[in-house]
Design a protein around this motif. Structure first.
Motif, short mmCIF file in Angstrom:
data_model
loop_
_atom_site.label_atom_id
_atom_site.label_comp_id
_atom_site.label_asym_id
_atom_site.label_seq_id
_atom_site.Cartn_x
_atom_site.Cartn_y
_atom_site.Cartn_z
N VAL A 200 0.84 -1.21 0.00
CA VAL A 200 0.00 0.00 0.00
C VAL A 200 0.87 1.25 0.00
O VAL A 200 0.64 2.19 -0.76
CB VAL A 200 -0.93 0.00 1.24
N VAL A 201 1.91 1.26 0.85
CA VAL A 201 2.81 2.41 0.91
C VAL A 201 3.57 2.56 -0.40
O VAL A 201 3.76 3.68 -0.90
CB VAL A 201 3.79 2.26 2.10
N LYS A 202 3.98 1.44 -0.98
CA LYS A 202 4.70 1.49 -2.26
C LYS A 202 3.82 2.09 -3.35
O LYS A 202 4.26 2.93 -4.15
CB LYS A 202 5.16 0.08 -2.65
N GLN A 203 2.56 1.65 -3.40
CA GLN A 203 1.64 2.21 -4.39
C GLN A 203 1.42 3.70 -4.15
O GLN A 203 1.34 4.49 -5.09
CB GLN A 203 0.31 1.47 -4.33
N GLN A 204 1.36 4.07 -2.87
CA GLN A 204 1.15 5.48 -2.54
C GLN A 204 2.32 6.33 -2.99
O GLN A 204 2.13 7.43 -3.52
CB GLN A 204 0.92 5.63 -1.04
N ILE A 205 3.53 5.85 -2.81
CA ILE A 205 4.70 6.63 -3.20
C ILE A 205 4.83 6.69 -4.72
O ILE A 205 5.27 7.70 -5.29
CB ILE A 205 5.99 6.07 -2.54
N PRO B 129 -7.02 -3.19 -2.97
CA PRO B 129 -6.01 -2.12 -2.94
C PRO B 129 -4.62 -2.64 -2.68
O PRO B 129 -3.63 -1.93 -2.91
CB PRO B 129 -6.50 -1.23 -1.79
N ALA B 130 -4.50 -3.87 -2.18
CA ALA B 130 -3.19 -4.46 -1.89
C ALA B 130 -3.34 -5.98 -1.89
O ALA B 130 -4.44 -6.51 -1.65
CB ALA B 130 -2.66 -3.97 -0.54
#
Length: 536
Positions: free
Chosen positions: A66-71, A352-353
């Protein structure tokens, strides 16, 4: 306390009849109940996993993804904003040395006089976390060495995105299971990033794991035909292009442009069908998606485009003519089962993940049958002992209390059927406990009546005083029990929650039957028989 007007008697009687009607379907097989008239209650009490058997899965949401997609999304937004931001003289802002870290994106602004304009533009990307009044933002913008701008995801922003990802995953998991046609699954959040899934009646979890294990992220992208085969083989592709494997031949790569023409979020429907005798998936976009799809195919006639599912190319057909109807088919050498599963995934939406299966357990129906048998034996023995003790101790009044106890059990089953509640093995324990404690209020009342009779009161005055004086203790005790049960429902899960649900329903019905219904029986008998002396 002894005043029972006719309307109150009819209201109580009607309540008992309605409860019995909702409990009635549980005495008949589901196939027979399905043939009943539609106006009759036809819901059964749902049996939990431990009684009916089924599949148990504990899933973990990959929050790091999720954090990777956000970045990655942040990087795209920063690049787009930099291209759209203009200098004071209308020229383009020069930037370079772009770096992407775990939670931040940084770049170098070539002209120091442009830094203020860039920082202001970057701050426009920030969004409030947890509502516009929280004061927290999802990213911070800072400048170092005069020209290096860093856009950093905040801890609050990351935590909020993880929370939303887990909540969205729960909803999509629920949709996917519902699309499979299963009945009354249990899907609850456990901890920060885990999801518990229990599907009663599902004996083979293989299809369930396959359905839940796929992200189902559908994308349509143009194929970059300018990339030479030798560059694809060596992995050298120009900026804005990526290499993705073919689904049926992972060793074969295809170069596609990163820009998404249209995504699965704009799908309105997806159904398995046949095309030239082969299983395919027919899809249809919503109004906005159909318009975008029609525009994209009109502008790229003669070019191939890739249909991508979870970063694998299903097929890459050529656009021979504009597709203006907002619908099409996905073919990829599917079997019938694969086409059905893909249609289910696309209808339910993309996760989402990714989900990771931490625990898998299958409960056989034999164990559930043993639990039901043991629970029934315990319930019958407990009920018989309580009925016998009440009758031997309090005589006719004990007989009225026993009738109220039977009605109490019927109401519990009726309310659970009406609410679609699930009965688990701890729920059976809660039912047995309710049977044992349901006569507590009657014991308090009858003992108080005995005390009033010993003090020389008349029959009607003793009964009236017994109900009036014992009512406060009854309400205090049951309110305390309801608070404890509510806390178990709020903070507990699984077996604890199943126990609390039955206990809460049982407390409410026990007060109604044990006090109101039993009092009505006693009052009607007293007014009809008018005994000169009450033996209790």
């Amino acid at each position: 306390m002894l005043d029972f007007p006719r309307w109150k008697i009819w209201a109580i009687t009607l309540t008992l009849i309605v409860g019995a009607l909702f409990a009635l379907p549980n005495l008949f097989p589901e196939a027979q109940v399905a043939r009943w008239p539609s106006w009759l209650p036809n819901k059964h009490v749902n049996l939990g996993l431990d009684l009916r058997g089924g599949s148990h899965l504990l899933l973990a949401v990959d929050t790091q993804a999720v954090v990777k997609q956000q970045i990655e999304t942040l990087e795209d937004s920063v690049r787009t904003t930099l291209r759209e931001t203009k200098r004071a003289d209308g020229g383009r802002i020069g930037y370079g040395d772009f770096e992407r870290g775990a939670t931040a994106v940084s770049f170098l602004v070539r002209d120091p006089t442009d830094v203020d304009a860039v920082v202001e533009a970057m701050r426009g990307l920030s969004q409030p976390v947890g509502g516009s009044f929280s004061g927290q933002r999802n990213m911070d913008v800072s400048v170092s060495d005069g020209t290096r701008v860093t856009v950093q995801l905040t801890e609050a922003g990351i935590a909020e995105r993880k929370r939303l990802a887990v909540a969205q995953s729960i909803e999509i998991v629920r949709r996917r299971i519902d699309e499979m046609g299963t009945r009354e699954p249990t899907i609850v959040r456990q901890g920060d990033d885990r999801i518990l899934v229990q599907v009663p009646g599902l004996k083979d979890p293989g299809q369930l794991k396959e359905i839940l294990g796929k992200t189902a992220k559908l994308e349509f992208k143009l194929v970059n035909t300018d990339v030479r085969p030798e560059d694809i083989a060596s992995g050298r592709v120009p900026p804005g292009t990526e290499l993705l494997p073919m689904q049926d031949a992972p060793e074969q790569k295809i170069a596609v442009r990163r820009r998404v023409i249209i995504s699965g979020e704009e799908l309105a429907d997806a159904q398995p069908s046949y095309n030239q005798g082969a299983p395919v998936v027919s899809f249809r976009f919503d109004t906005t998606g159909g318009r975008r799809f029609g525009q994209a195919t009109t502008e790229n006639v003669g070019k191939p485009f890739a249909i991508i599912l979870d970063n694998e190319v299903i097929s890459a057909p050529r656009i021979n003519e504009p597709i203006l109807g907002g619908s099409g088919i996905i073919s990829g050498g599917f079997t019938v089962e694969q086409a059905n599963n893909l249609a289910v995934l696309l209808r339910a939406g993309a996760l989402p993940a990714p989900l990771q299966i931490l625990e898998e357990r299958t409960v056989g129906p034999d164990l559930g049958a043993d639990s039901i048998r043991a629970g029934m034996i315990a319930s019958i023995i407990g009920t018989v002992v309580v009925l016998a003790l009440m009758f031997m101790t309090y005589g006719r009044f004990g007989l009225f209390a026993n009738a109220a106890l039977v009605l109490n059990v019927i109401l519990i089953i009726g309310i659970m059927s009406l609410l679609g509640a699930t009965l688990t093995l701890p729920g059976i324990a809660g039912l047995v406990l309710t049977i044992g404690t349901a006569v507590d209020s009657n014991v308090l009342i009858f003992e108080r009546i005995r005390e009033e009779l010993r003090n020389g009161r008349s029959t009607l005055n003793a009964v009236d005083a017994g109900y009036r004086e014992a009512s406060r203790a009854i309400w205090d005790a049951n309110i305390t029990n309801v608070i404890a049960a509510a806390l178990m429902m709020w903070f507990g899960s699984g077996p604890v929650k199943g126990f609390a649900v039955v206990l809460t329903i049982g407390i409410v019905t026990s007060v109604f039957t044990g006090v109101t219904v039993c009092r009505m029986f006693n009052v009607l008998w007293l007014k009809r028989a008018r005994p000169a002396k009450l033996v209790l």
